[in-house]
Design an enzyme around this catalytic site. Sequence first.
Site, PDB file in Angstrom:
ATOM      1  N   HIS A  46     -11.265  -2.692   3.008  1.00 18.29           N
ATOM      2  CA  HIS A  46     -11.229  -2.350   4.436  1.00 18.29           C
ATOM      3  C   HIS A  46     -12.022  -1.094   4.774  1.00 18.29           C
ATOM      4  O   HIS A  46     -12.103  -0.721   5.943  1.00 18.29           O
ATOM      5  CB  HIS A  46      -9.769  -2.178   4.861  1.00 18.29           C
ATOM      6  N   ASP A  47     -12.545  -0.402   3.772  1.00 19.29           N
ATOM      7  CA  ASP A  47     -13.335   0.809   4.011  1.00 19.29           C
ATOM      8  C   ASP A  47     -14.833   0.567   3.834  1.00 19.29           C
ATOM      9  O   ASP A  47     -15.630   1.486   4.056  1.00 19.29           O
ATOM     10  CB  ASP A  47     -12.940   1.916   3.016  1.00 19.29           C
ATOM     11  N   ASP A  55       0.860  -1.171   0.000  1.00 21.25           N
ATOM     12  CA  ASP A  55       0.000   0.000   0.000  1.00 21.25           C
ATOM     13  C   ASP A  55       0.902   1.228   0.000  1.00 21.25           C
ATOM     14  O   ASP A  55       1.793   1.355   0.843  1.00 21.25           O
ATOM     15  CB  ASP A  55      -0.890  -0.006   1.258  1.00 21.25           C
ATOM     16  N   GLU A  90      -6.221   4.040  -6.302  1.00 23.37           N
ATOM     17  CA  GLU A  90      -7.540   4.238  -5.694  1.00 23.37           C
ATOM     18  C   GLU A  90      -8.079   5.552  -6.251  1.00 23.37           C
ATOM     19  O   GLU A  90      -7.628   6.630  -5.880  1.00 23.37           O
ATOM     20  CB  GLU A  90      -7.425   4.310  -4.168  1.00 23.37           C
ATOM     21  N   ASP A 116      -2.948   4.657  -2.514  1.00 21.67           N
ATOM     22  CA  ASP A 116      -4.002   5.275  -1.713  1.00 21.67           C
ATOM     23  C   ASP A 116      -4.365   6.670  -2.239  1.00 21.67           C
ATOM     24  O   ASP A 116      -3.468   7.494  -2.462  1.00 21.67           O
ATOM     25  CB  ASP A 116      -3.482   5.384  -0.270  1.00 21.67           C
TER      26      ASP A 116
END
Length: 531
Positions: free
Chosen positions: A314-315, A98, A240, A198
């Site tokens: 995870h969000d 990440d 993302e 990210d």
Amino acid sequence: MEKHWWHGVTMYQIYPRSFQDSNGDGIGDIPGIISRLDYLQELGIGGIWLSPVYASPMVDNGYDISDYEAIAPEYGTMADMERLIAEADKRGIKIVMDLVVNHTSDEHAWFVESRSSKDSEKRDFYIWRDEATDIRSGFTGDFPGSAWQLDETTGQYYLHIFAPKQPDLNWANEKVRKAVYDMMNFWVDKGIGGFRMDVISLIGKDIDQLITDDGPMLHPYLKEMNAAALAGHDLLAVGETWSATPERAKMYSAPASKELSMVFQFEHITAMWENGNKWLGNHFDVAKFKTIMAKWQTELGLEDGWNSLFWDNHDLPRVVSAFGNDKDYRVESATALAIALHGLRGTPYIYQGEEIGMTNFDFQSEAQIDDVEEKAHIQNVLREGGSVEDALADIRTVGRDNARTPMQWDTTENSGFTNGKSWLAVNPNYKEINAAARGPIFEIYQQLIALRKAEDWVKFGEFELLDSPENVFAYLRSSENRHYLIVANLSDQVNHFSSEWAEVKAIIGDAPINLKDLTLTPWQAFIVEVS
Ligand code: TEU
Ligand code: CA
């Protein structure tokens, strides 16, 4: 077209804090991940997107990094990380790191120096202004408030699109960019398989014009990054990009653009939010879903670029709870959703626990939650005259901790996640829902992953949306005169579907022999070869 390893693999996202604890401190760690690599190999995945494991004060569970070249002590050591890369590699699994470079933690040495004085050498590593402007923090309504934080030491404000402890880096500063690329090369040299980037769509921002997302310098910076840190290695680089449209996705991912390999677009997620704000409601609208997916499949052509496919991360809340039916049709809806998605073109990402149909958590008190965004939501609801109970109801539906409860491995205490006290409670349904028995959902995922690996038609075949009742997603994939039919009844109701195609061979799921005048049971789904 140019072919890459990431066209044919299925990726698996690990949220390290919640995957497997190895030393009883209640926090997942890297040795824990290593101990579960055989399970992942059995599932068949080709890569792991590892949520951040870097040194961090953990205000946003690692999305606030204080040292990009060190491992958080609770997760292990750099030697553990190197062992993870090597052990995964032995099993044909690449590690995708990440990359969180829109912002750092305020405890990063760069920021500590930057805030120390107006003429510190690193002052321009961050974005400082004498006055706060209208820029709001938050991005999808998640971290609300002003994006400017007054810093007492120098009397200026710094920008933070996310939490105040996540100051935004100043990408306009060439030294920042160089430092980021050097850090990326540090990881590339360790043998990783790529990066998940990210909120990368924020790095080209123009503060003075109040533009944060998709700013004017975004694509120039990505090209520069590619040349400095990605080119010459066959890496997976996935951005993302919440606001991506097929047109924008081409700019990011067309091979000729030399930027990224693929994007995460979120249209099928945000379209289900009331007024674009998840806290106002999240309802699965199959008709919308079909239109959006068909648009992406046709408008982002094979030569144009590449997309990813996902339900969960995870969000997001657990898909079987948010879009499926985790009460009456848990297994059926989890498998139907998997089949509907994994028959498409793109690189699929599975989020830990999705492959066994893990569900949302029944959060009943503030003490049960951890997420910085959920905590901010409670404050907002209170400010607007609501109650904690109102906020908890929202959190049960769409809160990020739903995805973050520990992985459910087996029926032993704490689901086999830890033999200590888990940092976030294990869902009490682990006695029924766990990975030990594998089970029908796991098996379908395994088959879908194997199919993609083996068959070019899944990877590269043409897509055609078929006429079907509103809640049935039916499409054809075709390659070299062979045709494959994917049908998924994405609802609790019986539905009808009829096709002129004749079955040649059942491939996955509950496939009928005769495709004429079919009665589909709730959440029935299958893939068949047809002619
Ligand atoms: O997420 C970016 C982001 O926009 C999220 O805050 C999202 O809007 C929200 O979670 C929707 O529920 C990335 C990470 O994935 C997230 O975990 C981090 O909190 C955020 O960036 C800041 O790094
Ligand atoms: Ca641990």
